[in-house]
Design a protein around this motif. Structure first.
Motif, PDB file in Angstrom:
ATOM      1  N   THR A  29       0.464  -0.933   0.252  1.00 26.07           N
ATOM      2  CA  THR A  29      -0.366   0.084  -0.131  1.00 26.07           C
ATOM      3  C   THR A  29       0.726   1.669   0.217  1.00 26.07           C
ATOM      4  O   THR A  29       1.961   0.742   0.290  1.00 26.07           O
ATOM      5  CB  THR A  29      -0.552   0.319   1.649  1.00 26.07           C
ATOM      6  OG1 THR A  29       0.249   0.018   2.372  1.00 26.07           O
ATOM      7  CG2 THR A  29      -1.544  -1.075   0.904  1.00 26.07           C
ATOM      8  N   VAL A  30       0.425   2.291  -0.053  1.00 24.38           N
ATOM      9  CA  VAL A  30       1.011   3.536  -0.148  1.00 24.38           C
ATOM     10  C   VAL A  30       0.571   4.626   0.347  1.00 24.38           C
ATOM     11  O   VAL A  30      -0.800   4.412   0.327  1.00 24.38           O
ATOM     12  CB  VAL A  30       1.257   4.201  -2.059  1.00 24.38           C
ATOM     13  CG1 VAL A  30       1.760   5.596  -1.849  1.00 24.38           C
ATOM     14  CG2 VAL A  30       2.220   3.058  -2.571  1.00 24.38           C
ATOM     15  N   ASP A  31       1.002   4.944   1.546  1.00 28.09           N
ATOM     16  CA  ASP A  31       0.394   5.840   2.027  1.00 28.09           C
ATOM     17  C   ASP A  31      -0.409   7.799   1.672  1.00 28.09           C
ATOM     18  O   ASP A  31       0.396   7.571   0.519  1.00 28.09           O
ATOM     19  CB  ASP A  31       1.263   6.831   3.384  1.00 28.09           C
ATOM     20  CG  ASP A  31       1.498   5.770   4.327  1.00 28.09           C
ATOM     21  OD1 ASP A  31       0.011   4.366   4.947  1.00 28.09           O
ATOM     22  OD2 ASP A  31       2.701   6.140   4.669  1.00 28.09           O
ATOM     23  N   PRO A  32      -1.485   7.878   2.029  1.00 22.32           N
ATOM     24  CA  PRO A  32      -2.391   9.223   1.415  1.00 22.32           C
ATOM     25  C   PRO A  32      -1.593  10.274   1.390  1.00 22.32           C
ATOM     26  O   PRO A  32      -1.277  11.745  -0.064  1.00 22.32           O
ATOM     27  CB  PRO A  32      -3.390   9.475   1.783  1.00 22.32           C
ATOM     28  CG  PRO A  32      -3.382   8.877   2.951  1.00 22.32           C
ATOM     29  CD  PRO A  32      -2.328   7.902   3.053  1.00 22.32           C
TER      30      PRO A  32
ATOM     31  N   SER B 285       5.816   6.371   2.003  1.00 20.05           N
ATOM     32  CA  SER B 285       6.013   5.216   3.245  1.00 20.05           C
ATOM     33  C   SER B 285       4.257   4.614   2.328  1.00 20.05           C
ATOM     34  O   SER B 285       3.358   4.704   1.592  1.00 20.05           O
ATOM     35  CB  SER B 285       6.064   5.667   4.220  1.00 20.05           C
ATOM     36  OG  SER B 285       4.882   6.728   4.242  1.00 20.05           O
ATOM     37  N   GLY B 286       4.439   3.135   3.473  1.00 15.95           N
ATOM     38  CA  GLY B 286       3.093   2.172   2.959  1.00 15.95           C
ATOM     39  C   GLY B 286       3.480   1.357   3.913  1.00 15.95           C
ATOM     40  O   GLY B 286       4.081   1.677   5.097  1.00 15.95           O
ATOM     41  N   THR B 287       2.846   0.079   3.684  1.00 16.20           N
ATOM     42  CA  THR B 287       2.771  -0.877   4.426  1.00 16.20           C
ATOM     43  C   THR B 287       3.097  -2.395   3.275  1.00 16.20           C
ATOM     44  O   THR B 287       2.554  -2.293   2.318  1.00 16.20           O
ATOM     45  CB  THR B 287       1.807  -1.678   4.805  1.00 16.20           C
ATOM     46  OG1 THR B 287       0.175  -1.566   3.910  1.00 16.20           O
ATOM     47  CG2 THR B 287       1.031  -0.365   6.368  1.00 16.20           C
TER      48      THR B 287
ATOM     49  N   ARG C 122       5.527  -1.726   8.094  1.00 15.23           N
ATOM     50  CA  ARG C 122       5.939  -0.573   7.185  1.00 15.23           C
ATOM     51  C   ARG C 122       6.822  -0.365   6.312  1.00 15.23           C
ATOM     52  O   ARG C 122       8.301  -1.009   6.982  1.00 15.23           O
ATOM     53  CB  ARG C 122       5.849   0.689   8.500  1.00 15.23           C
ATOM     54  CG  ARG C 122       4.135   0.305   9.353  1.00 15.23           C
ATOM     55  CD  ARG C 122       3.469   1.643   8.946  1.00 15.23           C
ATOM     56  NE  ARG C 122       4.023   2.826   8.443  1.00 15.23           N
ATOM     57  CZ  ARG C 122       3.262   3.578   7.435  1.00 15.23           C
ATOM     58  NH1 ARG C 122       1.646   2.954   7.587  1.00 15.23           N
ATOM     59  NH2 ARG C 122       3.381   4.542   7.086  1.00 15.23           N
TER      60      ARG C 122
ATOM     61  N   GLU D 200       9.589   3.178   4.218  1.00 18.24           N
ATOM     62  CA  GLU D 200       9.667   4.223   4.029  1.00 18.24           C
ATOM     63  C   GLU D 200      10.891   4.422   3.002  1.00 18.24           C
ATOM     64  O   GLU D 200      12.087   3.126   3.406  1.00 18.24           O
ATOM     65  CB  GLU D 200       9.666   4.758   5.380  1.00 18.24           C
ATOM     66  CG  GLU D 200      10.185   6.177   5.208  1.00 18.24           C
ATOM     67  CD  GLU D 200      10.082   6.896   6.433  1.00 18.24           C
ATOM     68  OE1 GLU D 200       9.410   7.040   7.070  1.00 18.24           O
ATOM     69  OE2 GLU D 200      10.961   6.936   6.487  1.00 18.24           O
TER      70      GLU D 200
ATOM     71  N   ARG E 249      -1.514   5.053  -6.482  1.00 19.09           N
ATOM     72  CA  ARG E 249      -1.908   6.063  -6.378  1.00 19.09           C
ATOM     73  C   ARG E 249      -1.913   7.645  -5.770  1.00 19.09           C
ATOM     74  O   ARG E 249      -0.959   7.548  -6.140  1.00 19.09           O
ATOM     75  CB  ARG E 249      -1.869   5.571  -4.198  1.00 19.09           C
ATOM     76  CG  ARG E 249      -2.878   6.355  -3.739  1.00 19.09           C
ATOM     77  CD  ARG E 249      -2.591   6.181  -1.942  1.00 19.09           C
ATOM     78  NE  ARG E 249      -4.205   6.594  -1.331  1.00 19.09           N
ATOM     79  CZ  ARG E 249      -4.347   6.401  -0.266  1.00 19.09           C
ATOM     80  NH1 ARG E 249      -3.090   5.567   0.494  1.00 19.09           N
ATOM     81  NH2 ARG E 249      -5.250   6.725   0.505  1.00 19.09           N
TER      82      ARG E 249
ATOM     83  N   ILE F 282      -1.277  11.055  -4.499  1.00 20.50           N
ATOM     84  CA  ILE F 282      -1.632  11.430  -2.806  1.00 20.50           C
ATOM     85  C   ILE F 282      -1.103  12.709  -3.015  1.00 20.50           C
ATOM     86  O   ILE F 282      -0.428  13.008  -3.928  1.00 20.50           O
ATOM     87  CB  ILE F 282       0.077  10.239  -2.468  1.00 20.50           C
ATOM     88  CG1 ILE F 282       1.300  11.062  -2.625  1.00 20.50           C
ATOM     89  CG2 ILE F 282      -0.045   9.205  -2.515  1.00 20.50           C
ATOM     90  CD1 ILE F 282       2.371  10.797  -2.218  1.00 20.50           C
TER      91      ILE F 282
END
Length: 144
Positions: A36-39, A52-54, A94, A96, A137, A139
């Motif tokens: 996943t990608v953080d927004p 970053s993301g998971t 996580r 990064e 994604r 962001i």
């Protein structure tokens, strides 16, 4: 024509017995592998980008990495932003990545990120990529 309905009924009964007798197969490993990608990402004053993301992966025969790239106002130009070594134990982790694009074209605001969970697998003596998961994604890059 009574033979056809009898054959169909026999086949259906056989299929039902087969499904009851065979234990359920586990979902494929790929269903458990995600990235996943953080927004929100960060862009420092010197142009360094942090994304970053998971991720979750379930194993591999070679080293596995989370790689990421970002594009800004020009979607045809992508910038690689670091890579993180992944631990493939089936647990969420996580990631990064930090990197500085070679050109100063990224600015705070809308951006598009692609993250890839990729293994380097030896085949015929050459390390070839094997993709476990990917996500794209939109962001927001913020100053920081």
């Amino acid at each position: 024509m009574p033979v056809r309905p009898a054959l169909a009924a026999t086949a259906a009964a056989g299929a039902a017995l087969f499904l009851l007798a065979v234990p359920a197969l586990p979902a494929s490993a790929e269903a458990y592998e995600t990235v996943t990608v953080d927004p929100v990402g960060r862009i420092a004053a010197d142009g360094t980008v942090t994304l970053s993301g998971t991720y979750r992966c379930t194993g591999g025969s070679g080293p596995v990495f989370v790689s990421s790239s970002v594009s800004g106002s020009s979607p045809s130009v992508r910038h690689g932003i670091g890579g993180t070594r992944a631990v493939c134990d089936g647990v969420d982790h996580r990631w990064e990545n930090t990197g500085k694009p070679t050109s100063d074209v990224l600015e705070p605001g809308a951006a598009h990120v692609e993250a890839t969970l990729m293994e380097l697998s030896l085949q015929g003596g050459l390390p070839l990529p094997r993709f476990h998961a990917a996500e794209q994604r939109d962001i927001t890059l913020t100053k920081g």
